[in-house]
Scaffold this motif. Sequence first.
Motif, PDB file in Angstrom:
ATOM      1  N   MET A   1      10.905  43.854 -37.744  1.00  0.00           N
ATOM      2  CA  MET A   1      10.446  42.536 -37.349  1.00  0.00           C
ATOM      3  C   MET A   1      10.461  42.483 -35.836  1.00  0.00           C
ATOM      4  SD  MET A   1      11.152  39.381 -35.935  1.00  0.00           S
ATOM      5  CE  MET A   1      12.946  39.362 -35.857  1.00  0.00           C
ATOM      6  N   TYR A   2       9.399  41.941 -35.261  1.00  0.00           N
ATOM      7  CA  TYR A   2       9.481  41.615 -33.836  1.00  0.00           C
ATOM      8  C   TYR A   2       8.693  40.351 -33.548  1.00  0.00           C
ATOM      9  CZ  TYR A   2       5.120  44.454 -33.263  1.00  0.00           C
ATOM     10  OH  TYR A   2       3.860  44.997 -33.360  1.00  0.00           O
ATOM     11  N   ALA A   3       9.203  39.585 -32.593  1.00  0.00           N
ATOM     12  CA  ALA A   3       8.602  38.303 -32.231  1.00  0.00           C
ATOM     13  C   ALA A   3       8.739  38.114 -30.732  1.00  0.00           C
ATOM     14  CB  ALA A   3       9.291  37.161 -32.977  1.00  0.00           C
ATOM     15  N   GLY A   4       7.642  37.698 -30.090  1.00  0.00           N
ATOM     16  CA  GLY A   4       7.696  37.520 -28.648  1.00  0.00           C
ATOM     17  C   GLY A   4       6.451  36.874 -28.103  1.00  0.00           C
ATOM     18  N   GLU A   5       6.213  37.098 -26.807  1.00  0.00           N
ATOM     19  CA  GLU A   5       5.071  36.489 -26.127  1.00  0.00           C
ATOM     20  C   GLU A   5       4.589  37.417 -25.022  1.00  0.00           C
ATOM     21  OE1 GLU A   5       7.238  33.629 -22.872  1.00  0.00           O
ATOM     22  OE2 GLU A   5       7.325  32.990 -24.987  1.00  0.00           O
TER      23      GLU A   5
END
Length: 203
Positions: A193-197
């Motif tokens: 899982m990865y989450a960012g901007e």
Amino acid sequence: MTIYQTLLGEDFKKLHPKLQQRYALPLNQTFYAKGVMHSIESGAKWMRPFYMVAARFKFLFPESGKHIPFTISNTCRQLPNGELEVKWERTFLMTKKTRHFDARMTVDPVKKVVKDYLGSPALFYSDLLFSVTREGKLVIRSGAQRFVMSKLECKIPKMLEGHVIVEEGYDDNRNVFTIHVYIHNPLLGRLMMYAGEFTQKSL
């Protein structure tokens, strides 16, 4: 039109304007961006041997972390057979290692799927299904998958597939692209899982 415009048709215009610009991808031009992954989480520790092999192919990797700098590069090119292909190169600057997640995508206009070869050289193949939300976000879900060994491709049993959900959007208040990727397996649980901007930058 590039592959994502061809695949989505009229729905392409429903994407947020910034996502339309990002996924237009003119031939032989690169979309390049830098950003931060607020969170990266791999799977169970006992799966580390698999991740170490995958990392050698610039696919999945064993490390997890918070606030990880990363870059993303997308380039559209024309293959010798006339097909358009988009090359994805994601680089994650982990604490002790620099990790990569590469892919090559073409479109099947008949099946209405993106053909995604994961890794360099390719280790896995997956059909990808694209859709657009009411808010103008892009959602990508995985379909049938195969294991790739050179020119040999073997179908992966359903229970061993990595189910992928990707959501990409644009935050008008902060002027950043947002990304959330979740890969899981019915038996093994979370694979990554990865989450960012991120924000677009000049090369």
